[in-house]
Motif scaffolding. Structure first.
Motif, short mmCIF file in Angstrom:
data_model
loop_
_atom_site.label_atom_id
_atom_site.label_comp_id
_atom_site.label_asym_id
_atom_site.label_seq_id
_atom_site.Cartn_x
_atom_site.Cartn_y
_atom_site.Cartn_z
N TYR A 60 0.84 -1.19 0.00
CA TYR A 60 0.00 0.00 0.00
C TYR A 60 0.87 1.24 0.00
CZ TYR A 60 -4.06 -2.83 1.37
OH TYR A 60 -5.07 -3.75 1.41
N ASP A 61 0.35 2.30 -0.66
CA ASP A 61 1.03 3.60 -0.64
C ASP A 61 -0.02 4.69 -0.46
OD1 ASP A 61 -0.14 4.03 -3.16
OD2 ASP A 61 1.71 3.61 -4.24
N ASP A 62 0.40 5.93 -0.55
CA ASP A 62 -0.51 7.05 -0.31
C ASP A 62 -1.75 7.02 -1.20
OD1 ASP A 62 1.34 7.86 1.53
OD2 ASP A 62 2.12 9.50 0.32
N SER A 63 -1.59 6.63 -2.45
CA SER A 63 -2.75 6.63 -3.35
C SER A 63 -3.81 5.66 -2.87
CB SER A 63 -2.33 6.32 -4.78
OG SER A 63 -1.80 5.02 -4.88
N ASP A 64 -3.41 4.55 -2.27
CA ASP A 64 -4.39 3.59 -1.75
C ASP A 64 -5.21 4.20 -0.61
OD1 ASP A 64 -3.70 1.26 -3.38
OD2 ASP A 64 -1.80 1.32 -2.29
N GLU A 65 -4.56 4.99 0.22
CA GLU A 65 -5.25 5.66 1.32
C GLU A 65 -6.36 6.55 0.78
OE1 GLU A 65 -5.66 5.59 4.57
OE2 GLU A 65 -4.78 7.32 5.54
#
Length: 187
Positions: A60-65
């Motif tokens: 997971y990365d920021d875009s997933d958040e």
């Protein structure tokens, strides 16, 4: 079942991530009957590893958040990851992310997970930075603050760093990190 969340920040030591994930998986089935691993990465950390090397590992990365949440009632990823994980291992923890966590900043997925972390569960942090950054008085104060919350420091090593300088600041070797995870007594 043991759920291990690994956080990676923007240090060149992130090149060790595939080895760390593989080594944790090798603890199965002798030490842990079943292991689930999720990796949370900052944008800068992605520069240092190839996603294909993390076979069978959710990343997971920021875009997933931001993509996971559209309206009230939708899941909040940084909260859900904190609930899911039995242990949070931040390896590597660069100077920037250390400062953010110590000061309560949460401007990316990794720091949001850290800010919402249930301090009754183990959080291991593995600093990795240039010797000049590591020996700065701010760094020692920030590490002490995290330790005061019950977080466990996995000490740096003295070595030739990627920049060519020799000194403290290298991330602990993977077997040392594994030993710290095992000492959390997760089973």
């Amino acid at each position: 079942m043991v759920n291990i969340l690994i956080g990676c920040s923007g240090s060149v030591a992130t090149i060790k991530l595939p080895v760390l994930v593989k080594s944790l998986r090798e603890l199965q089935p002798n030490t842990f009957k079943d292991i689930q691993i999720i990796v949370v990465t900052t944008e800068r950390a992605k520069h240092f590893f190839n996603v294909e090397e993390l076979v069978g590992t959710k990343l997971y990365d920021d875009s997933d958040e931001w993509n996971a949440w559209q309206q009230r009632g939708d899941p909040v990823l940084h909260i859900d990851l904190g609930k899911w994980a039995d242990v949070f291992v931040i390896a590597p923890l660069d100077a920037n992310t250390l400062a953010k966590i110590a000061n309560g900043m949460c401007d990316n997925l990794l720091t949001c997970v850290a800010r919402a972390w249930d301090v009754s569960k183990p959080l291991l942090f593995c600093p990795a930075m240039n010797t000049r950054m590591y020996t700065h008085p701010l760094t020692m104060g920030q590490i002490s603050l995290l330790e005061s919350w019950g977080y466990k420091l996995v000490p740096v090593v003295n070595k030739t760093l990627m920049c060519g300088e020799v000194g403290d600041g290298g991330m602990a070797e993977v077997p040392t990190i594994i030993e710290f995870v095992l000492n959390c007594k997760l089973v």
